[in-house]
Design a protein around this motif. Structure first.
Motif, PDB file in Angstrom:
ATOM      1  N   LYS A 128       0.835  -1.198   0.000  1.00  0.00           N
ATOM      2  CA  LYS A 128       0.000   0.000   0.000  1.00  0.00           C
ATOM      3  C   LYS A 128       0.876   1.257   0.000  1.00  0.00           C
ATOM      4  O   LYS A 128       0.647   2.202  -0.764  1.00  0.00           O
ATOM      5  N   ALA A 129       1.881   1.239   0.855  1.00  0.00           N
ATOM      6  CA  ALA A 129       2.779   2.386   0.958  1.00  0.00           C
ATOM      7  C   ALA A 129       3.576   2.588  -0.330  1.00  0.00           C
ATOM      8  O   ALA A 129       3.765   3.710  -0.800  1.00  0.00           O
ATOM      9  N   LEU A 130       4.023   1.478  -0.916  1.00  0.00           N
ATOM     10  CA  LEU A 130       4.773   1.569  -2.179  1.00  0.00           C
ATOM     11  C   LEU A 130       3.896   2.176  -3.272  1.00  0.00           C
ATOM     12  O   LEU A 130       4.349   3.016  -4.051  1.00  0.00           O
ATOM     13  N   ASP A 131       2.631   1.745  -3.296  1.00  0.00           N
ATOM     14  CA  ASP A 131       1.689   2.300  -4.282  1.00  0.00           C
ATOM     15  C   ASP A 131       1.517   3.796  -4.081  1.00  0.00           C
ATOM     16  O   ASP A 131       1.582   4.583  -5.018  1.00  0.00           O
ATOM     17  N   GLN A 132       1.261   4.160  -2.839  1.00  0.00           N
ATOM     18  CA  GLN A 132       1.055   5.569  -2.509  1.00  0.00           C
ATOM     19  C   GLN A 132       2.242   6.432  -2.965  1.00  0.00           C
ATOM     20  O   GLN A 132       2.071   7.526  -3.475  1.00  0.00           O
ATOM     21  N   ASP A 136       8.344   1.387  -7.339  1.00  0.00           N
ATOM     22  CA  ASP A 136       8.328   0.056  -7.911  1.00  0.00           C
ATOM     23  C   ASP A 136       8.288  -0.981  -6.783  1.00  0.00           C
ATOM     24  O   ASP A 136       8.975  -0.832  -5.776  1.00  0.00           O
ATOM     25  N   LYS A 137       7.475  -2.031  -6.964  1.00  0.00           N
ATOM     26  CA  LYS A 137       7.371  -3.065  -5.931  1.00  0.00           C
ATOM     27  C   LYS A 137       8.734  -3.706  -5.631  1.00  0.00           C
ATOM     28  O   LYS A 137       8.993  -4.159  -4.514  1.00  0.00           O
ATOM     29  N   ASN A 138       9.576  -3.752  -6.631  1.00  0.00           N
ATOM     30  CA  ASN A 138      10.900  -4.366  -6.437  1.00  0.00           C
ATOM     31  C   ASN A 138      11.805  -3.583  -5.491  1.00  0.00           C
ATOM     32  O   ASN A 138      12.776  -4.119  -4.966  1.00  0.00           O
ATOM     33  N   MET A 139      11.465  -2.301  -5.316  1.00  0.00           N
ATOM     34  CA  MET A 139      12.308  -1.463  -4.470  1.00  0.00           C
ATOM     35  C   MET A 139      12.508  -2.076  -3.091  1.00  0.00           C
ATOM     36  O   MET A 139      13.582  -1.993  -2.509  1.00  0.00           O
TER      37      MET A 139
END
Lengths: 261, 435
Positions: A128-132, A136-139
C-alpha cells in the motif's frame, strides 16, 4: 490515538568543540507541523541530528523531552521506539539488507516478543505504501538505499515513515533532489500520514516550495544557531517573495551562518 | 623445517586398509606413493600463515558407523542441513566416513548420472575415477598434506553428469564426523561432462570440541566444455578439528564453475579454493565467507588461474572476525601469457568486531599478458557507525543493527547457496557465531 509533545528548551549543541546551536526553544505537539527554515549553514540539520541522538553532536546545555521523558538520556533506538523519527537528508546505504527485511525488523522492534507483525499484514501495508509513493514493488527487495538515486532515497525515507508510524517526525530536507512530480507524491504521502495518525512534525527546508504541498501550522526561521523569527504560514510566503534579507536587516545580522562569529 | 607432525602409519597398514576396501592396484600404488612422499615433502606455505606448529595428523583413521534408516532419526545439528518437509531425492550422508545413507532420483540414474560414495565408485566406475583422481586438479606430490591425503583417503563422493544432462534439483552430500576422534580424509570429485549442468552442495559437520582430529579434504571439480557447475559448501567443524581443505576446479571452453563456500569452522583452518580457467571463455565466480572467533587461526586462499582466451574470474571474500581470532585472506588472480581478453577481479572485505582480532586481506594480481582487464579491492575495517546510527534511528537496538549489518555483509555468498535449507542453516550458524 496517542498524544505526543516534544519540548526543546534552550538547546545548545556543539560539533567537534564548535557550538552550532545556541539556544533553541521549540515545542511540537501531535497534529502540528512546524517548518524550520533558514539559509544553508545555520544549524537546521544539527537540530534534527541532535534530537535523534547522532553521536557526533554534543549537547552542552538545555533539554529535550518527549511527553515529559528526558530524550537526551535515551539511546538512539530508544528515542525511535518512544515515537521519534528522522527522515534523513543523507540516509546510509546498507548492503545485503533488503528494505523489506529491515522494515520488518524495525516494526517488530516496537512490538512485544510473540506479537510480531504477520508476514501477510506486513506485505499488505508495504504494498500500500509503495503504491502511494508510486515506487516500484521491487524497491523493497533491493538492498537498503544501495544504488538508489537521490529521489529514491527520499521516497524510501517516507516509506519508512509510513510503516513505522511515529508520533513526531523530523523531515530533514526531504525536498532536496526531488523534481516537482516526485515532490507532490512525497508531500501527499506525508499529508496522508498526518491525517491518519495525527502526526506531529518538524519540517526542515530552505525552500518554501515544499510548503506549498505540506501546509505548516508554524514557521520558524533559524539563523546563527537560533530561532530568530516565528510565525504562521504567512511567514513562509513572505520568505518566498522576499528572501531572507529583510530578516537579516531587521535583526542586524550580516552573516547568517554559525561559522565565523 | 621442524614440524610437530609424526606419521604413525606404515606401508603395511596402508596396504591392508586398501585391501579391505577392495581397491584397484593403481589406487594402492598411489597410496604408497603418498605415504612415502608425506615423509619427505614440506607442509604447504600459504601466504602469511606459518603452519609448522600445526598438527595435521590427529585422530583415528577408521571408525565404525551405523546405517541411517530414517532421516528423521538424525540428531538436530545434522537435520538442520536438510529440508525435512521435502527430503532431497539426491542425498548422500557419510557417517565417520562410512556410507550411511544414499539416494538418487531414478530418472537421473537412467540418464547415467553417478552420485555415489568414492569406494563404490572405485568398484563400479574405476576408469572414470582413475581419470580424475589426483591426476590434474590436485597432485599427490604437491606437499605433505596432499601426499598424506592420497595415502589415507578414507571416504568421499563421486559425481558424474553425462553429456547434455541438465540436473535441476541439487545433489547434496553431508560428511558427518559422529565419532569425535575420527579423522576425515575426504575426497570429492565432481565431473560435469560437455554441455551438462549440476548444482552440488556439501556440508561438513563435527562436534569434537575437546578431542583433536584432522580433516584433510580434497575436492576436484571438472567443468567440461559448455558445462555449468555450481558448487556450494558449508563447513562446520568444531574446535578440536584441525582442517586443511582444498577445493579446486578446472574449467574448459565456455564452461562456468561458481563456488559459494561458507567456512564456519570453530577450529584452525587452512582453506584453499583454486580455479583453473583452462578453456576459452571459461568463467568462475568464487565466493567465500567466514566468521572467525575466539582464538581460531585461519588462512583462506582463493585463486583464479587464467590460461584460456576471454576468461572471466571474479573473486569475492568476506570475513567477520571476533574475539582474538587471526585470519588471513589471500585473493590471487594469475593471468598467463596468451590469456588474451581475460578479466580478473577480486574483492576481499574483512569486518573486525573486536580490537583483539587480527585480519589481513592480501590482493595479489600476477599478470603476464597485456590484453587483459583486472581489478582488486581489499578492506579491513570496523562496522560503519553511520549505518548503525541509521538503523538505530528506526528503533533497532545496537545489537540488532550490528547483526543486520553483518548478515548483509555476508549476504553476497549466503544468497548463492543453492538450497534454501542450507541458506537458512548458514544464517543460523552466522547468528550462533556472532551472538
Amino acid at each position: 490515538m496517542a498524544e505526543y509533545t516534544l519540548e526543546i528548551k534552550d538547546l545548545h549543541v556543539s560539533v567537534e568543540g564548535k557550538e552550532i546551536l545556541k539556544g533553541i526553544d521549540l515545542t511540537v505537539k501531535s497534529g502540528e507541523f512546524h517548518a524550520v527554515m533558514g539559509p544553508n549553514g545555520t544549524g537546521k540539520s544539527t537540530l534534527a541530528q541532535a534530537i535523534m541522538g547522532h553521536p557526533k553532536y554534543e549537547i552542552t546545555k538545555g533539554s529535550v523531552t518527549l511527553n515529559g521523558e528526558d530524550v537526551l538520556e535515551m539511546e538512539v533506538d530508544e528515542r525511535a521506539r518512544a515515537g521519534l523519527f528522522l527522515a534523513m537528508q543523507y540516509p546510509s546505504e546498507v548492503t545485503g539488507v533488503t528494505t523489506s527485511e529491515f522494515l520488518r525488523t524495525a516494526i517488530n522492534a516496537r512490538r512485544e516478543e510473540g506479537d510480531e507483525i504477520s508476514l501477510m499484514t506486513f506485505i499488505k501495508e508495504m504494498d500500500k505504501a509503495l503504491d502511494q509513493l508510486e515506487m516500484d514493488k521491487n524497491m523493497a527487495q533491493r538492498y537498503l538505499n544501495e544504488g538508489f538515486s537521490g529521489g529514491e532515497k527520499k521516497r524510501n525515507e517516507i516509506l519508512q515513515l509510513m510503516l513505522l508510524k511515529p508520533g513526531i517526525a523530523i523531515l530533514d530536507e526531504i525536498d532536496s533532489g526531488l523534481d516537482i512530480d516526485a515532490l507532490r507524491i512525497v508531500a501527499d504521502a506525508v499529508n496522508k500520514v498526518r491525517e491518519e495518525t495525527n502526526l506531529g512534525a518538524i519540517i526542515i527546508t530552505h525552500y518554501q516550495r515544499l510548503l506549498n504541498y505540506i501546509k505548516p501550522d508554524f514557521v520558524h526561521v533559524i539563523m546563527q544557531g537560533r530561532i530568530v523569527k516565528s510565525g504562521g504560514p504567512e511567514l513562509a510566503e513572505r520568505l518566498e517573495k522576499e528572501g531572507y534579507e529583510w530578516i537579516k536587516e531587521e535583526l542586524g545580522i550580516e552573516d547568517v551562518t554559525v561559522g565565523q562569529n | 623445517m621442524t614440524t610437530v607432525m609424526n606419521i604413525p602409519y606404515e606401508e603395511q597398514y596402508i596396504e591392508q586398509f586398501s585391501k579391505s576396501k577392495n581397491e584397484p592396484a593403481w589406487m594402492i600404488s598411489l597410496r604408497k606413493e603418498g605415504l612415502e612422499l608425506a615423509g619427505s615433502l614440506p607442509l604447504p606455505q600459504p601466504e602469511k600463515t606459518k603452519l609448522d606448529r600445526w598438527n595435521f595428523i590427529e585422530g583415528n583413521h577408521t571408525a565404525e558407523a551405523e546405517v541411517i534408516d530414517d532421516i528423521k532419526e538424525l540428531p538436530e545439528a545434522l537435520k538442520a542441513f536438510i529440508d525435512l518437509d521435502n527430503v532431497p531425492e539426491n542425498l548422500i550422508i557419510l557417517r565417520n566416513q562410512m556410507p550411511a545413507y544414499q539416494s538418487l532420483n531414478d530418472e537421473l540414474k537412467k540418464q547415467g548420472v553417478i552420485f555415489t560414495d568414492i569406494f563404490t565408485a572405485l568398484k563400479e566406475h574405476e576408469d572414470l575415477v582413475k581419470k580424475y583422481y589426483m591426476t590434474e586438479a590436485v597432485k599427490v606430490n604437491e606437499h605433505k598434506l596432499t601426499a598424506l591425503h592420497a595415502a589415507l583417503m578414507n571416504g568421499g563422493v563421486f559425481v558424474y553428469v553425462p553429456e547434455n544432462v541438465q540436473i535441476e534439483e541439487p545433489l547434496q552430500a553431508i560428511f558427518w564426523q559422529e565419532d569425535e576422534s575420527a579423522a576425515m580424509y575426504n575426497h570429492v570429485i565432481v565431473v560435469a561432462d560437455k554441455n551438462s549442468s549440476v548444482k552440488y552442495v556439501e556440508n561438513y559437520v563435527s562436534h569434537n570440541k575437546d578431542v583433536k582430529a584432522t580433516a584433510n579434504i580434497v575436492s576436484e571439480v571438472f567443468a567440461h566444455d559448455d558445462a555449468n557447475v555450481s558448487y556450494g559448501a558449508v563447513d562446520h567443524f568444531a574446535e578440536g578439528m584441525v582442517t586443511y581443505v582444498t577445493r579446486r576446479g578446472i574449467v574448459y571452453n565456455n564452461a562456468v564453475l561458481n563456488w559459494a563456500i561458507g567456512q564456519m569452522n570453530d577450529g584452525n583452518t587452512v582453506a584453499e579454493n583454486i580455479t583453473v580457467l583452462e578453456g576459452n571463455g571459461a568463467v568462475s565466480f568464487p565466493r567465500t565467507v567466514t566468521v572467525g572467533k575466539a582464538k581460531q587461526l585461519q588462512n583462506f586462499t582463493t585463486k583464479t588461474h587464467h590460461y584460456g582466451h576471454n576468461t572471466d574470474g571474479q573473486i569475492i571474500q568476506r570475513g567477520v572476525l571476533l574475539g582474538e581470532t587471526n585470519a588471513v585472506f589471500n585473493a590471487i588472480g594469475k593471468i598467463e601469457d596468451g590469456s588474451i581478453g581475460t578479466n580478473a577481479e577480486q574483492e576481499s572485505r574483512v569486518l573486525m568486531l573486536s580490537k583483539d582480532a587480527r585480519g589481513d586481506a592480501n590482493p595479489i594480481l600476477l599478470i603476464d599478458e597485456n590484453d587483459v582487464t583486472a581489478g582488486h579491492a581489499a578492506s579491513v575495517g570496523r562496522i560503519d557507525e553511520s549505518q548503525v546510527y541509521y538503523l538505530q534511528s528506526r528503533g533497532l537496538t545496537r545489537k540488532q543493527a550490528e547483526r543486520l549489518i553483518i548478515h548483509g555483509f555476508l549476504a553476497p555468498v549466503v544468497e548463492e547457496l543453492p538450497i534454501e535449507a542450507i541458506r537458512k542453516q548458514m544464517t543460523e550458524l552466522i547468528e550462533g557465531k556472532i551472538s
